[in-house]
Design a protein around this motif. Sequence first.
Motif, PDB file in Angstrom:
ATOM      1  N   GLY A  38       0.794  -1.222   0.000  1.00 37.20           N
ATOM      2  CA  GLY A  38       0.000   0.000   0.000  1.00 37.20           C
ATOM      3  C   GLY A  38       0.825   1.270   0.000  1.00 37.20           C
ATOM      4  N   PRO A  39       1.758   1.442   0.959  1.00 37.00           N
ATOM      5  CA  PRO A  39       2.584   2.655   0.951  1.00 37.00           C
ATOM      6  C   PRO A  39       3.417   2.817  -0.317  1.00 37.00           C
ATOM      7  N   LEU A  40       3.924   1.707  -0.861  1.00 32.81           N
ATOM      8  CA  LEU A  40       4.732   1.808  -2.079  1.00 32.81           C
ATOM      9  C   LEU A  40       3.881   2.238  -3.267  1.00 32.81           C
ATOM     10  N   LEU A  41       2.681   1.664  -3.396  1.00 34.50           N
ATOM     11  CA  LEU A  41       1.790   2.051  -4.490  1.00 34.50           C
ATOM     12  C   LEU A  41       1.307   3.488  -4.326  1.00 34.50           C
ATOM     13  N   THR A  42       1.097   3.900  -3.074  1.00 39.15           N
ATOM     14  CA  THR A  42       0.682   5.280  -2.813  1.00 39.15           C
ATOM     15  C   THR A  42       1.772   6.263  -3.232  1.00 39.15           C
ATOM     16  N   ARG A  43       3.003   5.944  -2.893  1.00 42.30           N
ATOM     17  CA  ARG A  43       4.127   6.798  -3.290  1.00 42.30           C
ATOM     18  C   ARG A  43       4.264   6.837  -4.807  1.00 42.30           C
ATOM     19  N   LEU A  44       4.099   5.698  -5.474  1.00 35.51           N
ATOM     20  CA  LEU A  44       4.205   5.632  -6.925  1.00 35.51           C
ATOM     21  C   LEU A  44       3.089   6.426  -7.594  1.00 35.51           C
ATOM     22  N   ALA A  45       1.875   6.341  -7.049  1.00 33.42           N
ATOM     23  CA  ALA A  45       0.747   7.056  -7.647  1.00 33.42           C
ATOM     24  C   ALA A  45       0.958   8.556  -7.614  1.00 33.42           C
ATOM     25  N   GLY A  46       1.613   9.046  -6.560  1.00 35.72           N
ATOM     26  CA  GLY A  46       1.873  10.481  -6.472  1.00 35.72           C
ATOM     27  C   GLY A  46       2.910  10.956  -7.453  1.00 35.72           C
ATOM     28  N   ALA A  47       3.716  10.020  -7.984  1.00 42.15           N
ATOM     29  CA  ALA A  47       4.784  10.411  -8.910  1.00 42.15           C
ATOM     30  C   ALA A  47       4.414  10.208 -10.374  1.00 42.15           C
ATOM     31  N   LEU A  48       3.269   9.557 -10.637  1.00 41.62           N
ATOM     32  CA  LEU A  48       2.887   9.310 -12.025  1.00 41.62           C
ATOM     33  C   LEU A  48       2.545  10.610 -12.737  1.00 41.62           C
ATOM     34  N   PRO A  49       2.991  10.789 -13.981  1.00 36.85           N
ATOM     35  CA  PRO A  49       2.752  12.043 -14.712  1.00 36.85           C
ATOM     36  C   PRO A  49       1.390  12.090 -15.381  1.00 36.85           C
ATOM     37  N   LEU A  50       0.330  11.928 -14.569  1.00 27.90           N
ATOM     38  CA  LEU A  50      -1.014  12.021 -15.128  1.00 27.90           C
ATOM     39  C   LEU A  50      -1.446  13.474 -15.197  1.00 27.90           C
ATOM     40  N   ARG A  51      -2.246  13.788 -16.191  1.00 31.09           N
ATOM     41  CA  ARG A  51      -2.803  15.139 -16.281  1.00 31.09           C
ATOM     42  C   ARG A  51      -3.975  15.222 -15.317  1.00 31.09           C
ATOM     43  N   ASP A  52      -3.885  16.131 -14.350  1.00 27.27           N
ATOM     44  CA  ASP A  52      -4.867  16.213 -13.269  1.00 27.27           C
ATOM     45  C   ASP A  52      -6.037  17.087 -13.693  1.00 27.27           C
ATOM     46  N   THR A  53      -6.971  16.481 -14.373  1.00 24.59           N
ATOM     47  CA  THR A  53      -8.149  17.216 -14.844  1.00 24.59           C
ATOM     48  C   THR A  53      -9.270  17.095 -13.841  1.00 24.59           C
ATOM     49  N   ARG A  54     -10.191  18.066 -13.876  1.00 20.09           N
ATOM     50  CA  ARG A  54     -11.354  18.025 -12.994  1.00 20.09           C
ATOM     51  C   ARG A  54     -12.614  18.132 -13.836  1.00 20.09           C
ATOM     52  N   PRO A  55     -13.683  17.430 -13.446  1.00 22.80           N
ATOM     53  CA  PRO A  55     -14.938  17.564 -14.173  1.00 22.80           C
ATOM     54  C   PRO A  55     -15.439  18.995 -14.098  1.00 22.80           C
TER      55      PRO A  55
END
Length: 391
Positions: free
Chosen positions: A366-383
Amino acid sequence: MRTPVALLLELGVILAVLGVLGTLARRLTLSPVPLYLLAGLAIGEGGVAPVPAAGDFVETGAAIGVVLLLLTLGLEFSLPEFAVGVRRHVPSAVVDLGLNAVPGAVAGWLLGLDGIGILALAGATYISSSGIVARLLSDLRRLGNRETPAVLSVLVMEDCAMAAYLPVLAVLASGGQWWQAGLGVLAALGAVVVAFTVSYRWGHHVGRLVAHPDDEQLLLRVLGLTLIVAALAEAVHASAAVGAFLVGLTLTGETATRTRAVLGPLRDLFAAVFFLAIGLSVDPGDLLPVLPAALALAAVTAVTKVATGHFAAARDRVGRKGRLRAGTVLIARGEFSLVIVGLLGTMHDALGPLVTAYVFVLALAGPLLTRLAGALPLRDTRPPGPAPSGM
């Protein structure tokens, strides 16, 4: 009074090792939680360096660690705003229950467990670890993120659901009747409602009660009150974590700011002991036979927790990256899942190792995946549309 030499030596070695691991994690810009868990596995029962003299201290310190983690988490928010968020996330709680309890129930049925065993495994896969999530949000500096209120709403509603679930499981596991389980549920849920009502209507008096210009007095008053409330909550199976979180929510303004400052080092110490205790509770020899089943169950329920967090964050109109962060931070299982197995005692000898391996896999992943998710270069769009009021 003679101080046991073995106790002092073991505690000294434990704290020194945790200090080294924490420093290493910071240099690698990681959360230290996985390293603390591995340290517990290495020195626990069946490990390379058992610490029998320090066992009782670690167990007690772990309980205090969860309380302090949730207390300081509650200090970051106000109760009125949080109440609005909880009401908005009732659908998220329903989705959470359906997505994460069902895989455990199905797995229990496939393994040939009886009804109580199936109920226990469903609860173990449903409940996230409040302690690990609280530490991750702090370590990764996400307390101010837009998805965090949704995450906290899901966590608190899970803990409240445990107030109904644990009395039922405890009574059934001991051979009691349904009416006894029903009385336990009413008592626990009644305690939760009373606690929320008191905090919401008269919480401002708590701040005046504990406020003091001297840091020592502030620490003693806040910590004493929190432990009392946590104990009362635990006594009716309403979760010490919820009690501590509510105390944190009732403290606002300068009192909350100063409390965070004086409690910070104490929280970090006992939080490290809490994560160490999870590893200490695991015998590596018990993990290997059930590891394939635990990995399969962990993979399924990691995906369902990500879906839960994604759904909850979407209700707050959080962007894609925030939804992914919300989902991955909920993956870790921990203290409650182990409590559930403990309630069964020796009724299901095969269930204990399976849930322990499952918890350990997700507490690490869990902590490793959480750290990885924060580093992924996704475009942070909002509805499109305005953000909801409240949190």
